[in-house]
Write a protein that holds these residues in place. Structure first.
Motif, PDB file in Angstrom:
ATOM      1  N   ILE A 275       0.877  -1.174   0.000  1.00 55.76           N
ATOM      2  CA  ILE A 275       0.000   0.000   0.000  1.00 55.76           C
ATOM      3  C   ILE A 275       0.911   1.219   0.000  1.00 55.76           C
ATOM      4  O   ILE A 275       1.767   1.372   0.875  1.00 55.76           O
ATOM      5  N   ARG A 276       0.722   2.055  -1.014  1.00 54.72           N
ATOM      6  CA  ARG A 276       1.593   3.236  -1.124  1.00 54.72           C
ATOM      7  C   ARG A 276       0.735   4.492  -1.090  1.00 54.72           C
ATOM      8  O   ARG A 276      -0.259   4.593  -1.815  1.00 54.72           O
ATOM      9  N   LEU A 277       1.136   5.419  -0.217  1.00 50.93           N
ATOM     10  CA  LEU A 277       0.482   6.729  -0.189  1.00 50.93           C
ATOM     11  C   LEU A 277       1.369   7.671  -0.985  1.00 50.93           C
ATOM     12  O   LEU A 277       2.584   7.753  -0.732  1.00 50.93           O
ATOM     13  N   VAL A 278       0.774   8.373  -1.958  1.00 49.41           N
ATOM     14  CA  VAL A 278       1.592   9.241  -2.806  1.00 49.41           C
ATOM     15  C   VAL A 278       0.968  10.621  -2.934  1.00 49.41           C
ATOM     16  O   VAL A 278      -0.245  10.810  -2.807  1.00 49.41           O
ATOM     17  N   ASP A 279       1.870  11.579  -3.166  1.00 52.30           N
ATOM     18  CA  ASP A 279       1.452  12.942  -3.471  1.00 52.30           C
ATOM     19  C   ASP A 279       2.106  13.220  -4.814  1.00 52.30           C
ATOM     20  O   ASP A 279       3.309  13.468  -4.879  1.00 52.30           O
ATOM     21  N   GLY A 280       1.340  13.088  -5.886  1.00 54.03           N
ATOM     22  CA  GLY A 280       1.948  13.126  -7.217  1.00 54.03           C
ATOM     23  C   GLY A 280       2.866  11.933  -7.337  1.00 54.03           C
ATOM     24  O   GLY A 280       2.453  10.801  -7.122  1.00 54.03           O
ATOM     25  N   GLU A 281       4.148  12.182  -7.610  1.00 50.30           N
ATOM     26  CA  GLU A 281       5.091  11.068  -7.710  1.00 50.30           C
ATOM     27  C   GLU A 281       5.864  10.869  -6.406  1.00 50.30           C
ATOM     28  O   GLU A 281       6.707   9.992  -6.295  1.00 50.30           O
ATOM     29  N   ARG A 282       5.581  11.732  -5.413  1.00 51.09           N
ATOM     30  CA  ARG A 282       6.320  11.644  -4.150  1.00 51.09           C
ATOM     31  C   ARG A 282       5.713  10.563  -3.255  1.00 51.09           C
ATOM     32  O   ARG A 282       4.504  10.573  -2.996  1.00 51.09           O
ATOM     33  N   LEU A 283       6.569   9.637  -2.826  1.00 48.90           N
ATOM     34  CA  LEU A 283       6.103   8.557  -1.957  1.00 48.90           C
ATOM     35  C   LEU A 283       6.060   9.058  -0.515  1.00 48.90           C
ATOM     36  O   LEU A 283       7.075   9.475   0.043  1.00 48.90           O
ATOM     37  N   LEU A 284       4.871   9.001   0.090  1.00 48.28           N
ATOM     38  CA  LEU A 284       4.740   9.470   1.477  1.00 48.28           C
ATOM     39  C   LEU A 284       4.858   8.311   2.461  1.00 48.28           C
ATOM     40  O   LEU A 284       5.444   8.443   3.528  1.00 48.28           O
ATOM     41  N   ASP A 285       4.257   7.183   2.096  1.00 48.42           N
ATOM     42  CA  ASP A 285       4.352   6.025   2.990  1.00 48.42           C
ATOM     43  C   ASP A 285       4.154   4.746   2.181  1.00 48.42           C
ATOM     44  O   ASP A 285       3.481   4.753   1.147  1.00 48.42           O
ATOM     45  N   GLU A 286       4.761   3.698   2.675  1.00 45.91           N
ATOM     46  CA  GLU A 286       4.602   2.390   2.036  1.00 45.91           C
ATOM     47  C   GLU A 286       4.496   1.335   3.126  1.00 45.91           C
ATOM     48  O   GLU A 286       5.325   1.276   4.034  1.00 45.91           O
ATOM     49  N   TYR A 287       3.448   0.529   3.038  1.00 46.68           N
ATOM     50  CA  TYR A 287       3.237  -0.527   4.031  1.00 46.68           C
ATOM     51  C   TYR A 287       2.969  -1.848   3.320  1.00 46.68           C
ATOM     52  O   TYR A 287       2.237  -1.880   2.334  1.00 46.68           O
ATOM     53  N   HIS A 288       3.576  -2.912   3.809  1.00 45.57           N
ATOM     54  CA  HIS A 288       3.441  -4.221   3.161  1.00 45.57           C
ATOM     55  C   HIS A 288       2.678  -5.211   4.040  1.00 45.57           C
ATOM     56  O   HIS A 288       2.855  -5.227   5.259  1.00 45.57           O
ATOM     57  N   LEU A 289       1.876  -6.012   3.370  1.00 46.10           N
ATOM     58  CA  LEU A 289       1.074  -7.008   4.079  1.00 46.10           C
ATOM     59  C   LEU A 289       1.110  -8.321   3.300  1.00 46.10           C
ATOM     60  O   LEU A 289       0.971  -8.321   2.076  1.00 46.10           O
ATOM     61  N   ASN A 290       1.301  -9.434   4.022  1.00 47.25           N
ATOM     62  CA  ASN A 290       1.190 -10.752   3.377  1.00 47.25           C
ATOM     63  C   ASN A 290      -0.281 -11.076   3.175  1.00 47.25           C
ATOM     64  O   ASN A 290      -1.080 -10.931   4.105  1.00 47.25           O
ATOM     65  N   VAL A 291      -0.613 -11.518   1.997  1.00 49.34           N
ATOM     66  CA  VAL A 291      -2.016 -11.857   1.712  1.00 49.34           C
ATOM     67  C   VAL A 291      -2.094 -13.284   1.172  1.00 49.34           C
ATOM     68  O   VAL A 291      -1.427 -13.621   0.187  1.00 49.34           O
ATOM     69  N   GLY A 292      -2.906 -14.084   1.815  1.00 48.02           N
ATOM     70  CA  GLY A 292      -3.207 -15.419   1.294  1.00 48.02           C
ATOM     71  C   GLY A 292      -4.614 -15.368   0.724  1.00 48.02           C
ATOM     72  O   GLY A 292      -5.523 -14.889   1.398  1.00 48.02           O
ATOM     73  N   ILE A 293      -4.782 -15.826  -0.494  1.00 49.66           N
ATOM     74  CA  ILE A 293      -6.118 -15.767  -1.098  1.00 49.66           C
ATOM     75  C   ILE A 293      -6.841 -17.074  -0.792  1.00 49.66           C
ATOM     76  O   ILE A 293      -6.416 -18.155  -1.221  1.00 49.66           O
TER      77      ILE A 293
END
Ligand code: BDP
Length: 599
Positions: free
Chosen positions: A255-273
């Motif tokens: 999950i990436r939060l962006v302001d234009g091309e600027r990365l504000l935050d990035e969070y990763h999560l393991n997902v099993g479908i």
């Protein structure tokens, strides 16, 4: 609350190691401002660890009340401009936390995380003094409950109604974490299938502003398989690899939060479908019926007590795989999130339990202990306890909702459940659990022998039947034919409910190395014959969809006349070596599908 992690925008620092420690016998630390400077007269204490079994004297091991921990930590220089958070994964049971001289957090509940923003009290590149007052007292308004009595000489004794030692301390890692000012605050996923296409519905909450959200799902090889944008969205994965038993295939959701091309935050999560559902008396994983083989377990080890330890858990997982288990219950409290991460990876199914154990004054360790107090009453477990219990359920689901391994919620173990008061207490709690889980996994309580079929007023409100039974141990002791008859009788009743039944506990204390011919309770032979007898009955019922032996391993309890160096119902010893019955169960559980134990 999201767990701290490292990412391109985040950093964390583990505070584990040797901290200062001191008992507060007279409970004078708060008034005496013990947090205001270096903790005096302190000794060394390991974090994470239970403090109890570090000591050799009884008074320290069985201490009741407050103990203080302190550590000095450097805040990394590079954290300027970030929010600085102090995160505890588990402090048992109550924590009051200070940064320098300021109280920054109070938390009750020994097995779930809490955190505080300490940005105002911690400067990058400088030291921060962290002091924690840890109180292990259990009352009628804690989960689990207990009662403290004070003798004439002022000695305090803690009584509790659950059958494991009341270990205390900082049980899991403590972290300093840096988060950007605008940050991902929460992520929830619900997964499903449309034919061969995997669906991942996600919802993101943001702290600190409204910004653009981008979601990207990568497969286990790092290939991007789906992208979406917006705080809520759907990711579609063509030819998705399903998460299933023994094959914990995990996608990475960024999950990436962006302001234009600027990365504000990035969070990763393991997902099993995967999907979990109940259809009549069947429990379905990805639409296929599953049969749970495994254990009720404990976080319990020599010296460490209830501390999480990676090596110990890896050994437990190896033993689970060796014996052919596909599942376990986090009896009787939420385990470390590291454990759920391992279960996700191994494809193990988990029944996730709250710490609501021992809500039953008629029972403790199989013997009646206190029939004087009513379990539910204004003076004992009351409305306040119920509100706290509700919050614990929400907190558990908030923490564990995204783990594919979690397939059901147990909101209490063996509570009193045959009374009107119990029904009034649990009915709203079951609803809290149901509405807190977007995946709407099955919810239930684990039923006690004192509320058998026909008497329990709570199990009929649950999505599935989970029962603990000790036919052949606490009742019909040593008499397996009558134990089997009793089992058959009661199970025929539950089978009529038309819901899946999981035998969440059955077991026999067994002293390793003790042999008796003919088999006699406590001998290795008896554990083997007892389990064979129970399995013969279980196999007669299609409605039984799981067998969880009590317990995976021997574990520490308070001392008492029914416990010899702890509870010995393990199939493994406390050192994680197999008893004779482990080999026997292994043959059953590894037998091909369609055979007893249903592969
Ligand atoms: C059940 C409890 C479990 C105990 C077990 C036992 O759920 O915590 O350890 O019985 O007596 O009552 O061994």
């Amino acid at each position: 609350m999201l767990r701290p992690q490292d990412s391109p925008t985040r950093e964390r620092k583990r505070l584990d190691g040797v901290w200062l420690f001191r008992f507060d016998h007279a409970d004078e630390g708060l008034a005496g401002r013990w947090y205001a400077g270096a903790l005096r007269d302190a000794r060394a204490m390991a974090v994470p660890a239970s403090y109890n079994d570090i000591f050799t004297d009884l008074a320290a091991r069985e201490f009741v009340g407050a103990a203080w921990y302190q550590v000095e930590a450097f805040v990394p220089r590079g954290w300027t401009g970030h929010r600085i958070v102090l995160h505890f994964e588990s402090v048992t049971h109550h924590a009051t936390v200070f940064a320098g001289e300021t109280e920054i957090a109070r938390h009750s509940g020994g097995y779930l995380p809490f955190e505080a923003d300490i940005t105002e009290h911690a400067r990058p590149g400088e030291r921060v003094r962290i002091t924690v007052r840890v109180d292990n007292t259990l009352t009628w308004q804690t989960i689990p409950p207990g009662v403290v009595s004070t003798s004439r000489s002022g000695e305090r004794t803690q009584r509790y109604f659950h059958d494991f030692f009341n270990y205390a301390g900082i049980h899991r890692s403590a972290w300093l974490a840096a988060r950007p000012p605008v940050a991902v605050d929460d992520v929830s996923v619900v997964t499903g299938f449309d034919g061969a296409t995997g669906l991942v519905d996600y919802a993101v909450a943001i702290a600190g502003g409204t910004v653009e959200v981008r979601a990207r799902l990568s497969d286990a090889d790092g290939m991007v398989v789906a992208e979406a944008s917006g705080p809520n969205g759907r990711l579609e994965v063509a030819n998705a690899v399903a998460w299933r038993i023994g094959h914990g295939y995990l996608y990475d959701l960024a999950i990436r939060l962006v302001d234009g091309e600027r990365l504000l935050d990035e969070y990763h999560l393991n997902v099993g479908i995967r999907t979990v559902a109940i259809d009549g008396a069947r429990l379905l994983l990805n639409g296929e019926p599953v049969y749970l083989r495994g254990f009720g377990m404990h976080e319990d080890h020599v010296t460490l007590g209830k501390a999480h330890n990676d090596a110990m858990w890896l050994r437990d997982i190896e033993c689970l795989k060796w014996i052919g288990a596909n599942s376990f219950r986090t009896s009787h409290y939420p385990y470390s999130e590291d454990v759920l991460d391992l279960a996700d990876r191994e494809g193990l199914l988990v029944i996730d339990e709250t710490p609501a154990v021992g809500m039953n004054t008629a029972l403790a360790a199989g013997t009646a202990v206190d029939s004087r107090s009513a379990t539910f009453s204004p003076e004992t477990i009351n409305d306040e306890t119920q509100a706290i219990h509700g919050q614990v359920i929400r907190d558990l689901i908030a923490r564990d909702k995204n783990h594919p391994s979690v397939v059901a919620w147990s909101i209490a173990n063996e509570p009193e459940s045959h009374t009107e008061a119990a029904e009034a207490y649990f009915r709203p709690l079951l609803e809290i659990a149901r509405s807190a889980d977007r995946q709407r996994r099955p919810v239930g309580i684990v039923n006690v022998m004192l509320a058998p079929y026909g008497m329990c007023r709570v199990t009929p409100l649950c999505d599935l039947v989970m029962i603990n039974r000790y036919w052949g141990w606490y009742v019909q002791t040593g008499n397996l034919p009558s134990a089997m008859a009793a089992a058959r009788r009661e199970l025929s009743g539950w089978a009529r409910e038309g819901k899946p039944i999981i035998i969440t506990e059955y077991g026999a204390d067994t002293e390793p190395g003790m042999h008796r011919l003919p088999a006699d309770p406590w001998s290795e032979e008896y554990q083997v014959e007892y389990l064979d007898a129970m399995h013969a009955v279980f196999d007669e019922f299609e409605e039984i969809v799981g067998e969880h032996v009590w317990n995976f391993a021997d574990f520490a309890t308070r001392s008492g006349i029914t416990r010899v160096g702890g509870n010995k119902k393990g199939l493994f010893t406390r050192e994680r070596q197999p008893k004779m019955s482990a080999h026997n169960i292994r043959r059953r559980w590894l037998s091909p599908p369609g055979k007893p134990g249903r592969g």
